[in-house]
Design an enzyme around this catalytic site. Structure first.
Site, PDB file in Angstrom:
ATOM      1  N   GLN A 174      -4.384  -1.550   9.727  1.00  0.00           N
ATOM      2  CA  GLN A 174      -4.347  -2.787   8.912  1.00  0.00           C
ATOM      3  C   GLN A 174      -5.020  -3.921   9.893  1.00  0.00           C
ATOM      4  OE1 GLN A 174      -3.571  -3.406   5.774  1.00  0.00           O
ATOM      5  NE2 GLN A 174      -3.827  -5.580   5.944  1.00  0.00           N
ATOM      6  N   ASP A 183     -10.890   3.172   3.824  1.00  0.00           N
ATOM      7  CA  ASP A 183     -11.169   1.616   3.616  1.00  0.00           C
ATOM      8  C   ASP A 183     -12.520   1.539   3.396  1.00  0.00           C
ATOM      9  OD1 ASP A 183      -9.025  -0.337   3.653  1.00  0.00           O
ATOM     10  OD2 ASP A 183      -8.880  -0.089   5.695  1.00  0.00           O
ATOM     11  N   LYS A 225       0.613  -1.021  -0.125  1.00  0.00           N
ATOM     12  CA  LYS A 225       0.045   0.197  -0.082  1.00  0.00           C
ATOM     13  C   LYS A 225       0.804   1.178   0.038  1.00  0.00           C
ATOM     14  CE  LYS A 225      -3.961  -2.370   2.159  1.00  0.00           C
ATOM     15  NZ  LYS A 225      -4.721  -2.665   3.201  1.00  0.00           N
TER      16      LYS A 225
HETATM   17  N1  GUN Z   1      -6.980  -6.800   6.212  1.00  0.00           N
HETATM   18  C1  GUN Z   1      -7.206  -7.616   5.059  1.00  0.00           C
HETATM   19  N2  GUN Z   1      -7.850  -6.814   4.176  1.00  0.00           N
HETATM   20  C2  GUN Z   1      -7.814  -5.273   4.671  1.00  0.00           C
HETATM   21  C3  GUN Z   1      -8.352  -4.116   4.001  1.00  0.00           C
HETATM   22  O1  GUN Z   1      -8.615  -4.053   2.822  1.00  0.00           O
HETATM   23  N3  GUN Z   1      -8.108  -2.913   4.818  1.00  0.00           N
HETATM   24  C4  GUN Z   1      -7.271  -3.075   6.067  1.00  0.00           C
HETATM   25  N4  GUN Z   1      -7.249  -2.226   6.749  1.00  0.00           N
HETATM   26  N5  GUN Z   1      -7.107  -4.223   6.699  1.00  0.00           N
HETATM   27  C5  GUN Z   1      -7.255  -5.347   5.936  1.00  0.00           C
END
Ligand code: GUN
Length: 289
Positions: free
Chosen positions: A97, A120, A53
């Site tokens: 995350q 998100d 990311k």
């Molecule tokens: N953990 C697995 N997928 C995601 C996501 O799309 N965003 C976040 N913040 N955590 C995750």
């Protein structure tokens, strides 16, 4: 018949190029999109996702901030950081995350993020807006799937869609997005009695169960579109999806691979949400005397 393959890497590269151009235009107006990412603990998969990311942000010309905390950090410390980032006008997106260590209440953490910076799309306010068909930040994975369906020329109006999985992150918002585009949606899950009964009549199957090769070719209607959201690691270290690609591609009309399918689109939509948040901030800045 062998299915046409929907290449997520190619589509993601194209969309990200467009995002980078739009970011450059915004930067020229004095606003650089900025995403803040919080990572708690040492889950290796989470570390890889976060690294990807941050790298994607930098490639698109965004600013990125990364905050790492040890697994035993107190939730108050993370909540205080979220509060600080909420109030920082130079930060447009905040992402924590998941999963978080067990001392955390994930809902409490996600709700602490300002809905205006919830790139998100996990905040209850944004999910509620999505449910009502109103403008919000859409969760990145199901939104990436919608883009892939659009580019793949898949007609959704009146289509029978089956979503396997009912998570807040993928299954539920996926079902809502398909519904909003006119599909007839069935959501299957671990307690569904006869999964194949449902999948065999589906024009579109979205698999988000987290079980390697769970959906096999004999469960798919000939010519159907099969979208694989799963990312599972096999004992030999290789990645595979929730769909048994080898058997499914012989039956489906259109299919996404793993890796190189939905995964790259998830990060792309995160960039898109962050850009949109920065654009809203810029508009607000310009309209404030
Ligand atoms: N953990 C697995 N997928 C995601 C996501 O799309 N965003 C976040 N913040 N955590 C995750």
């Amino acid at each position: 018949m062998t299915a046409r393959i929907l290449d997520g890497n190619a589509l993601a590269a194209q969309v990200r190029e467009d995002i980078a151009q739009q970011a450059a235009a915004l930067i020229a107006q004095g606003v650089q999109p900025c995403l803040a990412v919080i990572l708690v603990g040492d889950n290796p998969a989470s570390a890889v996702y976060v690294r990807n990311k941050v790298a994607a942000c930098e490639k698109a010309g965004f600013r990125s901030l990364k905050f790492d905390y040890p697994a035993d950090v107190s939730p108050e410390v993370v909540l205080a950081k979220i509060d600080e980032l909420n109030r920082d006008p130079l930060v447009h997106g905040i992402l924590v995350q998941l999963p978080l260590p067990k001392q955390f209440n994930e809902e409490e953490v996600l709700e602490a993020i300002s809905p205006a910076k919830d790139v998100d799309g996990f905040h209850a306010e944004n999910f509620g807006l999505l449910l009502q068909g109103r403008k919000s930040f859409y969760p990145c994975t199901p939104w990436g799937v919608m883009k892939m369906l659009e580019v793949g020329g898949v007609s959704l109006k009146g289509a029978e869609a089956v979503v396997i999985g009912r998570s807040n992150i993928v299954g539920k918002p996926m079902a809502v997005m398909l519904l909003s585009q006119g599909a007839t949606v069935t959501v299957c899950h671990s307690q569904t009695r006869d999964l194949a009964f449902h999948t065999k009549r589906a024009d579109i199957v979205v698999a988000a169960v987290g079980k390697p090769k769970f959906v096999t070719g004999d469960m798919i209607k000939p010519g159907a579109t099969v979208i694989d959201v799963g990312i599972n690691r096999l004992p030999d270290g290789k990645l595979c999806g929730d769909v048994d690609f080898e058997s499914a591609k012989e039956v489906a009309g259109l299919i996404t691979p793993v890796p190189g399918g939905v995964g790259p689109m998830t990060i792309t939509m995160l960039l898109s949400n962050t850009l949109e948040s920065a654009r809203r901030a810029a508009a607000h800045f310009q309209s404030t005397p």
